[in-house]
Design a protein around this motif. Structure first.
Motif, PDB file in Angstrom:
ATOM      1  N   ASN A  29     -12.586  66.833  51.192  1.00  0.00           N
ATOM      2  CA  ASN A  29     -11.771  65.699  50.748  1.00  0.00           C
ATOM      3  C   ASN A  29     -10.339  65.830  51.255  1.00  0.00           C
ATOM      4  O   ASN A  29      -9.795  66.938  51.369  1.00  0.00           O
ATOM      5  N   HIS A  30      -9.737  64.682  51.537  1.00  0.00           N
ATOM      6  CA  HIS A  30      -8.352  64.674  52.000  1.00  0.00           C
ATOM      7  C   HIS A  30      -7.403  65.063  50.869  1.00  0.00           C
ATOM      8  O   HIS A  30      -7.697  64.867  49.686  1.00  0.00           O
ATOM      9  N   LEU A  31      -6.271  65.601  51.248  1.00  0.00           N
ATOM     10  CA  LEU A  31      -5.243  66.008  50.300  1.00  0.00           C
ATOM     11  C   LEU A  31      -4.221  64.894  50.139  1.00  0.00           C
ATOM     12  O   LEU A  31      -4.175  63.955  50.928  1.00  0.00           O
ATOM     13  N   LEU A  39      -8.264  58.212  51.590  1.00  0.00           N
ATOM     14  CA  LEU A  39      -9.050  58.035  52.815  1.00  0.00           C
ATOM     15  C   LEU A  39     -10.428  58.661  52.679  1.00  0.00           C
ATOM     16  O   LEU A  39     -10.608  59.641  51.948  1.00  0.00           O
ATOM     17  N   SER A  40     -11.387  58.109  53.400  1.00  0.00           N
ATOM     18  CA  SER A  40     -12.744  58.663  53.387  1.00  0.00           C
ATOM     19  C   SER A  40     -12.755  60.008  54.127  1.00  0.00           C
ATOM     20  O   SER A  40     -12.068  60.164  55.148  1.00  0.00           O
ATOM     21  N   PRO A  41     -13.509  60.996  53.635  1.00  0.00           N
ATOM     22  CA  PRO A  41     -13.580  62.296  54.319  1.00  0.00           C
ATOM     23  C   PRO A  41     -14.152  62.139  55.723  1.00  0.00           C
ATOM     24  O   PRO A  41     -14.992  61.282  55.973  1.00  0.00           O
ATOM     25  N   TRP A  42     -13.687  62.977  56.630  1.00  0.00           N
ATOM     26  CA  TRP A  42     -14.222  62.969  57.992  1.00  0.00           C
ATOM     27  C   TRP A  42     -15.620  63.567  57.995  1.00  0.00           C
ATOM     28  O   TRP A  42     -15.909  64.501  57.236  1.00  0.00           O
ATOM     29  N   GLU A  43     -16.473  63.023  58.841  1.00  0.00           N
ATOM     30  CA  GLU A  43     -17.832  63.541  58.963  1.00  0.00           C
ATOM     31  C   GLU A  43     -17.788  64.973  59.487  1.00  0.00           C
ATOM     32  O   GLU A  43     -17.116  65.254  60.492  1.00  0.00           O
ATOM     33  N   GLN A  47       5.086  66.321  62.832  1.00  0.00           N
ATOM     34  CA  GLN A  47       4.877  67.717  62.445  1.00  0.00           C
ATOM     35  C   GLN A  47       4.062  67.819  61.164  1.00  0.00           C
ATOM     36  O   GLN A  47       3.194  68.689  61.032  1.00  0.00           O
ATOM     37  N   PHE A  48       4.321  66.909  60.221  1.00  0.00           N
ATOM     38  CA  PHE A  48       3.569  66.893  58.962  1.00  0.00           C
ATOM     39  C   PHE A  48       2.078  66.652  59.225  1.00  0.00           C
ATOM     40  O   PHE A  48       1.224  67.321  58.638  1.00  0.00           O
ATOM     41  N   ILE A  49       1.758  65.701  60.116  1.00  0.00           N
ATOM     42  CA  ILE A  49       0.365  65.403  60.443  1.00  0.00           C
ATOM     43  C   ILE A  49      -0.302  66.637  61.064  1.00  0.00           C
ATOM     44  O   ILE A  49      -1.448  66.977  60.725  1.00  0.00           O
ATOM     45  N   ALA A  50       0.404  67.319  61.967  1.00  0.00           N
ATOM     46  CA  ALA A  50      -0.151  68.508  62.625  1.00  0.00           C
ATOM     47  C   ALA A  50      -0.445  69.605  61.600  1.00  0.00           C
ATOM     48  O   ALA A  50      -1.530  70.212  61.615  1.00  0.00           O
ATOM     49  N   ARG A  78      -9.265  74.797  55.147  1.00  0.00           N
ATOM     50  CA  ARG A  78     -10.059  74.577  53.934  1.00  0.00           C
ATOM     51  C   ARG A  78     -11.552  74.494  54.261  1.00  0.00           C
ATOM     52  O   ARG A  78     -12.385  74.977  53.497  1.00  0.00           O
ATOM     53  N   ALA A  79     -11.880  73.894  55.397  1.00  0.00           N
ATOM     54  CA  ALA A  79     -13.286  73.728  55.771  1.00  0.00           C
ATOM     55  C   ALA A  79     -13.919  75.041  56.224  1.00  0.00           C
ATOM     56  O   ALA A  79     -15.137  75.211  56.144  1.00  0.00           O
ATOM     57  N   ASN A  80     -13.094  75.987  56.695  1.00  0.00           N
ATOM     58  CA  ASN A  80     -13.619  77.247  57.251  1.00  0.00           C
ATOM     59  C   ASN A  80     -13.031  78.470  56.553  1.00  0.00           C
ATOM     60  O   ASN A  80     -12.904  79.537  57.158  1.00  0.00           O
TER      61      ASN A  80
END
Length: 291
Positions: free
Chosen positions: A94-96, A102-106, A164-167, A176-178
């Motif tokens: 899930n997005h922070l 926003l919908s989570p990325w596949e 920079q924030f987006i990066a 978080r995913a790994n």
């Protein structure tokens, strides 16, 4: 004087024990961050009124470092497993805040692609805004430290800050995913080393410019001449960076140590090959073209 020997020693040791090129190439690029920042800050102290020109290299390199850290994590995970196949078996991340709506990325290829995309945009945006800042300075409309609508400085700050924030957001999401897979290589310390250098230098500069704009620096030093104020604010930023780079060099020495790569039985490339690989930016060009 203290930061450079520590950094150069660590870089040299990685080149001597160059047993995992796919990882160490990016580590060496990250380690160059401290010497570049330290030398840049020293030149800023010597030539304070020309600091915007020497700052250009530092600003572009910080984006390059964030990109290399991302590729370092990708290569580490792909050396242990097939990253995309492993992600496909996981539940969506899930997005922070502030993107929680926003919908989570596949998970899988799309997730890796979006994370890389979010980081690579900063690798492109930062040099572009630096170039425009340089042009605006030559044209006399940059207005460093001035938060007015008729100068370029506040707009460049806003664009760089958002990019920079987006990066950094994509980097955190990827972690978080790994999280479990990355645990053996202790990524938190490495991430904090990079984040601290990039964020502290950036927001420290913004804070000093706000203090100049609000008149705090002028009151503290008892001066009113604009050129003198600009020189003092630039010197203050560079003086603090010089001190901070010693601390960063020590942190990098422990976080990106060469010792895990010392393996007398492994096939080692020559120091010359390691040095040339560090300067080969074809991987960056390929990724930017792809994204």
């Amino acid at each position: 004087m203290m930061a450079l020997p520590i950094s150069f020693w660590e870089i040299t040791q990685h080149m001597v024990h160059y047993t995992k090129p796919s990882l160490q190439k990016h580590i060496i690029r990250i380690l160059w961050m401290v010497p570049i920042y330290a030398l840049n800050a020293w030149l800023g102290l010597v030539f304070p009124y020309q600091s915007i020109y020497v700052d250009s290299l530092r600003e572009c390199y910080e984006a390059y470092v964030i990109y290399n850290f991302m590729v370092y994590l990708l290569n580490y995970l792909n050396s242990e497993m097939t990253l995309e196949a492993n992600l496909e078996m996981k539940p969506p991340v899930n997005h922070l805040f502030p993107f929680c709506c926003l919908s989570p990325w596949e998970m899988g290829h799309e997730f890796v692609h979006m994370c890389k995309h979010g980081i690579l945009q900063y690798t492109v945006v930062r040099p572009v805004t630096t170039f425009f800042s340089f042009v605006c300075e030559l044209a006399g409309v940059y207005g460093e430290g001035e938060f007015r609508g008729n100068v370029a400085f506040p707009y460049m700050i806003a664009i760089n800050n958002f990019s920079q924030f987006i990066a950094m957001y994509c980097l955190v999401l990827f972690y978080r995913a790994n999280k479990e897979e990355l645990k053996p290589m202790q990524p938190i310390g490495k991430f904090l080393c990079i984040k601290a250098v990039v964020f502290f230098s950036f927001f420290q500069g913004v804070l000093i410019n706000i203090l100049v704009f609000t008149g705090v620096i002028q009151s503290a030093f008892g001066i009113s001449d604009d050129r003198t104020i600009k020189g003092i604010s630039n010197r203050l930023q560079d003086f603090l960076i010089c001190i901070e780079m010693f601390l960063a060099a020590v942190a990098h020495h422990y976080s990106f140590s060469y010792k895990p790569y010392v393996n007398m039985l492994a096939t080692q490339q020559s120091c010359c090959a390691a040095f040339l690989a560090m300067w080969d930016v074809s991987d960056v060009q390929r990724d930017i073209k792809e994204h």
